[in-house]
Design a protein around this motif. Sequence first.
Motif, PDB file in Angstrom:
ATOM      1  N   SER A 159       0.825  -1.217   0.000  1.00 29.22           N
ATOM      2  CA  SER A 159       0.000   0.000   0.000  1.00 29.22           C
ATOM      3  C   SER A 159       0.854   1.261   0.000  1.00 29.22           C
ATOM      4  CB  SER A 159      -0.927   0.009   1.217  1.00 29.22           C
ATOM      5  OG  SER A 159      -0.190   0.201   2.409  1.00 29.22           O
ATOM      6  N   ARG A 160       2.148   1.138   0.266  1.00 33.20           N
ATOM      7  CA  ARG A 160       3.014   2.327   0.275  1.00 33.20           C
ATOM      8  C   ARG A 160       3.456   2.752  -1.122  1.00 33.20           C
ATOM      9  NH1 ARG A 160       7.891   1.147   3.452  1.00 33.20           N
ATOM     10  NH2 ARG A 160       7.637  -0.918   2.539  1.00 33.20           N
ATOM     11  N   CYS A 161       3.073   1.976  -2.143  1.00 33.90           N
ATOM     12  CA  CYS A 161       3.438   2.343  -3.520  1.00 33.90           C
ATOM     13  C   CYS A 161       2.844   3.706  -3.856  1.00 33.90           C
ATOM     14  CB  CYS A 161       2.924   1.297  -4.505  1.00 33.90           C
ATOM     15  SG  CYS A 161       3.229   1.727  -6.235  1.00 33.90           S
ATOM     16  N   MET A 162       3.661   4.608  -4.393  1.00 36.53           N
ATOM     17  CA  MET A 162       3.201   5.960  -4.723  1.00 36.53           C
ATOM     18  C   MET A 162       3.162   6.190  -6.234  1.00 36.53           C
ATOM     19  SD  MET A 162       6.521   8.063  -3.371  1.00 36.53           S
ATOM     20  CE  MET A 162       8.180   7.435  -3.640  1.00 36.53           C
ATOM     21  N   THR A 163       3.238   5.099  -7.022  1.00 37.76           N
ATOM     22  CA  THR A 163       3.166   5.201  -8.484  1.00 37.76           C
ATOM     23  C   THR A 163       4.187   6.215  -9.000  1.00 37.76           C
ATOM     24  OG1 THR A 163       0.778   4.973  -8.074  1.00 37.76           O
ATOM     25  CG2 THR A 163       1.463   5.106 -10.350  1.00 37.76           C
ATOM     26  N   CYS A 164       5.385   6.163  -8.437  1.00 35.48           N
ATOM     27  CA  CYS A 164       6.415   7.139  -8.812  1.00 35.48           C
ATOM     28  C   CYS A 164       7.080   6.790 -10.140  1.00 35.48           C
ATOM     29  CB  CYS A 164       7.466   7.249  -7.713  1.00 35.48           C
ATOM     30  SG  CYS A 164       8.441   5.740  -7.451  1.00 35.48           S
ATOM     31  N   GLY A 165       7.141   5.490 -10.473  1.00 32.95           N
ATOM     32  CA  GLY A 165       7.752   5.080 -11.729  1.00 32.95           C
ATOM     33  C   GLY A 165       9.191   4.604 -11.605  1.00 32.95           C
ATOM     34  N   CYS A 166       9.787   4.631 -10.401  1.00 31.98           N
ATOM     35  CA  CYS A 166      11.183   4.194 -10.247  1.00 31.98           C
ATOM     36  C   CYS A 166      11.360   2.739 -10.698  1.00 31.98           C
ATOM     37  CB  CYS A 166      11.625   4.340  -8.791  1.00 31.98           C
ATOM     38  SG  CYS A 166      11.941   6.037  -8.271  1.00 31.98           S
ATOM     39  N   CYS A 167      10.438   1.866 -10.286  1.00 27.81           N
ATOM     40  CA  CYS A 167      10.565   0.447 -10.645  1.00 27.81           C
ATOM     41  C   CYS A 167      10.408   0.250 -12.155  1.00 27.81           C
ATOM     42  CB  CYS A 167       9.552  -0.391  -9.885  1.00 27.81           C
ATOM     43  SG  CYS A 167       7.820   0.020 -10.217  1.00 27.81           S
ATOM     44  N   MET A 168       9.551   1.086 -12.771  1.00 26.08           N
ATOM     45  CA  MET A 168       9.341   0.974 -14.216  1.00 26.08           C
ATOM     46  C   MET A 168      10.593   1.433 -14.971  1.00 26.08           C
ATOM     47  SD  MET A 168       6.056   0.149 -13.885  1.00 26.08           S
ATOM     48  CE  MET A 168       4.794   0.619 -15.045  1.00 26.08           C
ATOM     49  N   GLU A 169      11.211   2.515 -14.482  1.00 21.36           N
ATOM     50  CA  GLU A 169      12.425   3.041 -15.113  1.00 21.36           C
ATOM     51  C   GLU A 169      13.554   2.017 -15.052  1.00 21.36           C
ATOM     52  OE1 GLU A 169      12.787   5.846 -16.738  1.00 21.36           O
ATOM     53  OE2 GLU A 169      14.959   5.801 -17.037  1.00 21.36           O
ATOM     54  N   ALA A 170      13.625   1.261 -13.942  1.00 22.02           N
ATOM     55  CA  ALA A 170      14.721   0.303 -13.765  1.00 22.02           C
ATOM     56  C   ALA A 170      14.445  -1.039 -14.440  1.00 22.02           C
ATOM     57  CB  ALA A 170      14.958   0.075 -12.271  1.00 22.02           C
ATOM     58  N   CYS A 171      13.195  -1.302 -14.807  1.00 25.92           N
ATOM     59  CA  CYS A 171      12.822  -2.619 -15.371  1.00 25.92           C
ATOM     60  C   CYS A 171      13.245  -2.729 -16.835  1.00 25.92           C
ATOM     61  CB  CYS A 171      11.309  -2.809 -15.248  1.00 25.92           C
ATOM     62  SG  CYS A 171      10.721  -4.336 -16.012  1.00 25.92           S
ATOM     63  N   PRO A 172      14.060  -3.737 -17.191  1.00 25.52           N
ATOM     64  CA  PRO A 172      14.475  -3.886 -18.598  1.00 25.52           C
ATOM     65  C   PRO A 172      13.346  -4.346 -19.520  1.00 25.52           C
ATOM     66  CG  PRO A 172      15.301  -5.721 -17.289  1.00 25.52           C
ATOM     67  CD  PRO A 172      14.680  -4.744 -16.323  1.00 25.52           C
ATOM     68  N   GLN A 173      12.272  -4.887 -18.936  1.00 25.20           N
ATOM     69  CA  GLN A 173      11.143  -5.356 -19.742  1.00 25.20           C
ATOM     70  C   GLN A 173      10.137  -4.241 -20.047  1.00 25.20           C
ATOM     71  OE1 GLN A 173      13.038  -8.328 -20.167  1.00 25.20           O
ATOM     72  NE2 GLN A 173      10.977  -8.913 -20.739  1.00 25.20           N
ATOM     73  N   PHE A 174      10.267  -3.116 -19.360  1.00 20.78           N
ATOM     74  CA  PHE A 174       9.347  -2.002 -19.558  1.00 20.78           C
ATOM     75  C   PHE A 174      10.058  -0.895 -20.339  1.00 20.78           C
ATOM     76  CE2 PHE A 174       7.405   2.042 -18.311  1.00 20.78           C
ATOM     77  CZ  PHE A 174       6.062   1.768 -18.463  1.00 20.78           C
ATOM     78  N   PHE A 175       9.564  -0.601 -21.521  1.00 23.71           N
ATOM     79  CA  PHE A 175      10.145   0.459 -22.357  1.00 23.71           C
ATOM     80  C   PHE A 175       9.021   1.001 -23.248  1.00 23.71           C
ATOM     81  CE2 PHE A 175      11.167  -3.790 -23.874  1.00 23.71           C
ATOM     82  CZ  PHE A 175      10.625  -3.811 -25.149  1.00 23.71           C
ATOM     83  N   PRO A 176       9.256   2.118 -23.943  1.00 24.03           N
ATOM     84  CA  PRO A 176       8.151   2.791 -24.646  1.00 24.03           C
ATOM     85  C   PRO A 176       7.337   1.912 -25.579  1.00 24.03           C
ATOM     86  CG  PRO A 176      10.047   4.236 -24.543  1.00 24.03           C
ATOM     87  CD  PRO A 176      10.496   2.918 -23.975  1.00 24.03           C
ATOM     88  N   THR A 177       7.956   0.940 -26.260  1.00 25.96           N
ATOM     89  CA  THR A 177       7.198   0.136 -27.221  1.00 25.96           C
ATOM     90  C   THR A 177       6.752  -1.222 -26.663  1.00 25.96           C
ATOM     91  OG1 THR A 177       9.278  -0.722 -28.114  1.00 25.96           O
ATOM     92  CG2 THR A 177       8.320   1.215 -29.202  1.00 25.96           C
ATOM     93  N   SER A 178       7.086  -1.511 -25.415  1.00 30.16           N
ATOM     94  CA  SER A 178       6.678  -2.796 -24.845  1.00 30.16           C
ATOM     95  C   SER A 178       5.235  -2.718 -24.359  1.00 30.16           C
ATOM     96  CB  SER A 178       7.589  -3.190 -23.679  1.00 30.16           C
ATOM     97  OG  SER A 178       7.255  -2.459 -22.516  1.00 30.16           O
ATOM     98  N   LYS A 179       4.600  -3.869 -24.216  1.00 32.67           N
ATOM     99  CA  LYS A 179       3.223  -3.925 -23.724  1.00 32.67           C
ATOM    100  C   LYS A 179       3.169  -4.316 -22.246  1.00 32.67           C
ATOM    101  CE  LYS A 179       1.154  -5.017 -28.216  1.00 32.67           C
ATOM    102  NZ  LYS A 179       0.589  -3.659 -28.333  1.00 32.67           N
ATOM    103  N   PHE A 180       4.324  -4.571 -21.642  1.00 32.08           N
ATOM    104  CA  PHE A 180       4.389  -4.991 -20.242  1.00 32.08           C
ATOM    105  C   PHE A 180       3.831  -3.896 -19.332  1.00 32.08           C
ATOM    106  CE2 PHE A 180       7.321  -5.925 -16.459  1.00 32.08           C
ATOM    107  CZ  PHE A 180       6.392  -6.798 -15.907  1.00 32.08           C
TER     108      PHE A 180
END
Length: 249
Positions: free
Chosen positions: A152-173
Amino acid sequence: MPDVIRLKIKRQENPNSKSYWEEFEIPYRPQHNIISVLMAIQQNPINAKGEKVAPVVYEANCMEEVCGACTMIINGKVRQACSTLVDNIKQPIVLEPMSKFPLVRDLMVDRDRMFAALRKIRGWIDLDGAYDIHVHAPRVSPKDWEKNYDLSRCMTCGCCMEACPQFFPTSKFIGPAPLGQTWLFNNHPTGKYYKEERLHEIMGVGGITDCGNAQNCVKACPKDIKLTDAIARLGRDTTVQMLKDVFIK
């Protein structure tokens, strides 16, 4: 202590223009954080060459590392600008926008993809408070409460998304944060009414099978949320759901 605070900021006027670097120097003052430094530049937008320029565009809100709005890359590490103290990092301070989200201008990005993912996985509780929650509310065990509080402490900041190699502008992840919220709401006494629907959402394209288990998300999360534990539990839940879909329905 230095007399000035030196910054090197990656700037871009709009999503289609070419990016460039611009340097600034502001008088040193103790207890500055990155947002207060950007505010000082905003008040007097003069670059290190002495030229008057457009103020740097950035996003900030709570100033308490709760909203996640000020997330950017600071000296190569994705983090919140409000909780990054100038005295604790090296100069020149290098500021860049997150690279996995569409750029709006300068240090501001559009994180709507994360919120769209939360809408996709039904990241909310439909019924809560229609009864006396203090007397007849569903009980939550201390073990589940501890897991739920962590997520519940997730603040939707995007840090985990920025660091994830599977998440990028053209990916559907959909990324680690929405997956963590999927498990959180599935583990809520009321939210679990839509557990099957949420699991089906993440069993398709861009769902849990797109996770490469790099575990960068855990290292990047400023709240130390155990995202990989939640994703592992979701892996078990989706397997069970798949068997139910095949043999029960």
